[in-house]
Design a protein around this motif. Structure first.
Motif, short mmCIF file in Angstrom:
data_model
loop_
_atom_site.label_atom_id
_atom_site.label_comp_id
_atom_site.label_asym_id
_atom_site.label_seq_id
_atom_site.Cartn_x
_atom_site.Cartn_y
_atom_site.Cartn_z
N ARG A 179 0.07 50.18 -34.66
CA ARG A 179 -0.64 51.42 -34.96
C ARG A 179 0.20 52.64 -34.51
O ARG A 179 0.34 53.61 -35.25
N GLN A 180 0.78 52.54 -33.32
CA GLN A 180 1.60 53.67 -32.83
C GLN A 180 2.80 53.91 -33.76
O GLN A 180 3.10 55.05 -34.12
N HIS A 238 3.07 53.08 -36.85
CA HIS A 238 2.54 53.61 -38.10
C HIS A 238 2.36 55.13 -37.96
O HIS A 238 2.77 55.91 -38.82
N GLY A 239 1.80 55.55 -36.82
CA GLY A 239 1.57 56.98 -36.57
C GLY A 239 2.89 57.75 -36.47
O GLY A 239 3.02 58.85 -37.02
N HIS A 240 3.90 57.17 -35.77
CA HIS A 240 5.17 57.89 -35.56
C HIS A 240 6.02 57.97 -36.82
O HIS A 240 6.75 58.93 -37.02
N THR A 241 5.96 56.89 -37.63
CA THR A 241 6.94 56.80 -38.73
C THR A 241 6.32 57.14 -40.09
O THR A 241 7.06 57.40 -41.04
N GLY A 242 5.02 57.07 -40.18
CA GLY A 242 4.38 57.29 -41.47
C GLY A 242 4.46 56.07 -42.37
O GLY A 242 3.98 56.09 -43.50
N LEU A 243 5.09 54.99 -41.88
CA LEU A 243 5.17 53.76 -42.68
C LEU A 243 3.81 53.08 -42.69
O LEU A 243 3.04 53.22 -41.73
N SER A 244 3.55 52.29 -43.75
CA SER A 244 2.24 51.64 -43.81
C SER A 244 2.14 50.55 -42.73
O SER A 244 3.17 50.04 -42.26
#
Ligand SMILES: Cc1ncc(COP(=O)(O)O)c(C=O)c1O
Length: 470
Positions: free
Chosen positions: A26-27, A29-35
């Motif tokens: 989840r982190q 995902h939040g930092h990179t914008g990747l799914s």
């Protein structure tokens, strides 16, 4: 796989250390914008590459990287004849360095006190009634060793079919006394002793003191002692005994396979040459099971097994032991003549601690810590040492064997590093010749810290300076 590549590079560069937790899916995902599913795929990829491991309900952790960091050092080319030994003065310089509290200790193969069960051992001492303690101190302990301690040791030696009972064990002042007693029991002045190349320098010291000759046989950082070279040497030279380590050898860290152990024991026994086995690191395995010692393949009592608790419990206790097979009486005699018996209180303390059942839990923690420490040290060496450096990939124990580009003199490195308060073990001391002048041993017994990273960076700087001046 950009995310996997970028995380791998961060692991290799030391941003995430061995044993540390990576950011959650989840982190990331939040930092990179990747799914979420792309991040998850990156973790699966890192798992496939052997870089991370998933822990249920906890996330992904950096795996201790022990292989493929740098190429393995080449096997040594030892002299093909027995040599007198002269390592004395260098060994003393090393000992002095070990006594300096300001020195970063990457030289001595020591486990940091905070990783040892000091509190439990102190608890045992505190629980002894004064009268019992007085009685213990007022008498000599059994010359062969405290009976309860020998019983506890025999119980632990399940990996080897022998010894089956306390009567076959002699307690000694650490593993070094065990090896020295065994050497004295089976060989004498002028005899030739086969040793590994490179070998543990203190074996060479004892051989030197006993006026014996050392015949070195080559080893491989992964597979261990070269059996063909041993066979050839046994044909050519009158070898009286051998001192071998098959599990996590000091310095180069190899672990021999069961098949090779069996062949080695058989070969030595066919030539009637007793093997003194030092198995001090056998309990410090990173794999799931404890490797078997050479002793497990000995059907004739020709392997004199030696070990101690110096790397796993407390070196200050000076509790070691030998199970010398058919040389039991000879070893008992030498022990009696040399030092009568070992201190009673220390043996009682070790026996009670073993009897408490806490040792195995402690060992599990210790192994995990050492594995991470070795992995972090190896990665730092890869980062700071010059191109052309090679390094061992031990699956247990506490030492790394490093081969520098040829021409770099590790004795010069040793001297310059001491001036900058970093101690290492120069490779030249691990042989009777000069085959390992460009090698060094780095110990990984201290918990990883920025001080160690700085120390390894300092070593890298000195190595580059030496390289550019040669
Ligand atoms: C291979 C090996 N044998 C023996 C020893 C010494 O053991 P002890 O302190 O139990 O005498 C060491 C310590 O560094 C070692 O590495």
């Amino acid at each position: 796989m950009e995310l996997a590549d970028s995380l791998e590079s961060r692991i290799r560069q030391g941003s995430y250390r061995s044993g540390e937790k990576l950011p959650s899916i989840r982190q990331l995902h939040g930092h990179t914008g990747l799914s979420i599913s792309t991040v998850y795929q990156a973790f699966i990829e890192l798992e496939t590459r052997g870089l991370v491991q998933a822990r249920p309900k906890s996330g992904y952790f950096v795996r201790p990287l022990l292989t493929g960091i740098l190429p393995l050092p080449a096997p040594g080319k030892p002299a093909s004849h027995p040599n007198p030994v002269t390592v004395g003065n260098l060994a003393l310089a090393l000992l002095d360095a070990m006594g300096d509290p300001e020195m970063l200790q990457l030289g001595g193969a020591l486990v940091a006190p905070e990783l040892l069960p000091a509190r439990d051992l102190a608890g045992v001492l505190k629980s002894i009634p004064l009268r019992s303690m007085g009685n213990m101190l007022a008498a000599y302990e059994n010359a062969q060793g405290n009976l309860e301690l020998r019983r506890q040791i025999a119980r632990r030696m399940l990996a080897a079919p022998l010894p089956s009972g306390p009567a076959e064990i002699v307690v000694t002042h650490g593993c070094m006394e065990a090896v020295a007693l065994c050497l004295k029991a089976v060989a004498g002045s002028g005899d030739t002793i086969m040793v590994e190349s490179p070998t543990f320098p203190w074996f060479l010291q004892v051989i030197e003191d006993l006026k014996m000759y050392a015949l070195e046989v080559p080893t491989d950082c992964q597979t261990g002692i070269h059996l063909k070279a041993v066979a050839r040497a046994l044909e050519l030279h009158p070898v009286r005994a051998a001192v071998f380590m098959a599990n996590f050898q000091n310095p180069s860290g190899y672990l021999m396979s069961d098949a090779r152990k069996a062949q080695l024991v058989d070969l030595m026994s066919r030539h009637g040459v007793p093997v003194i086995e030092d198995d001090i690191y056998g309990d410090l395995h990173f794999g799931a099971t404890r490797p078997r010692p050479l002793k497990a393949f000995d059907t004739k009592g020709e392997v004199l097994y030696c070990a101690s608790f110096s790397k796993t419990m407390a070196p200050g206790l000076r509790v070691g032991w030998t199970a010398p097979g058919r040389y039991l009486e000879a070893v008992r005699r030498v022990k009696l003549n040399q030092s009568i018996a070992c201190p009673s209180l220390n043996q009682y303390q070790a026996a009670r601690y073993l009897g408490s059942g806490r040792f195995d839990r402690h060992l599990r923690k210790l192994r995990r810590a050492l594995q991470n420490q070795i992995a972090n040290t190896a990665l730092a060496v890869a980062r700071y040492f010059p191109a052309g450096t090679k390094i061992s990939a031990p699956q247990g124990g506490i030492t790394l064997w490093v081969q520098l580009p040829s021409g770099v003199d590790s004795l010069e490195l040793f001297r310059q590093a001491l001036d900058r308060k970093v101690a290492i073990l120069p490779g030249v001391i691990c042989s009777t010749g000069s085959a390992y002048r460009n090698c060094l041993r780095v110990s990984c017994g201290l918990p990883w810290s920025s001080r160690i990273e700085d120390g390894i960076q300092t070593l890298g700087e000195i190595i580059r300076k030496i390289s550019s001046s040669t």
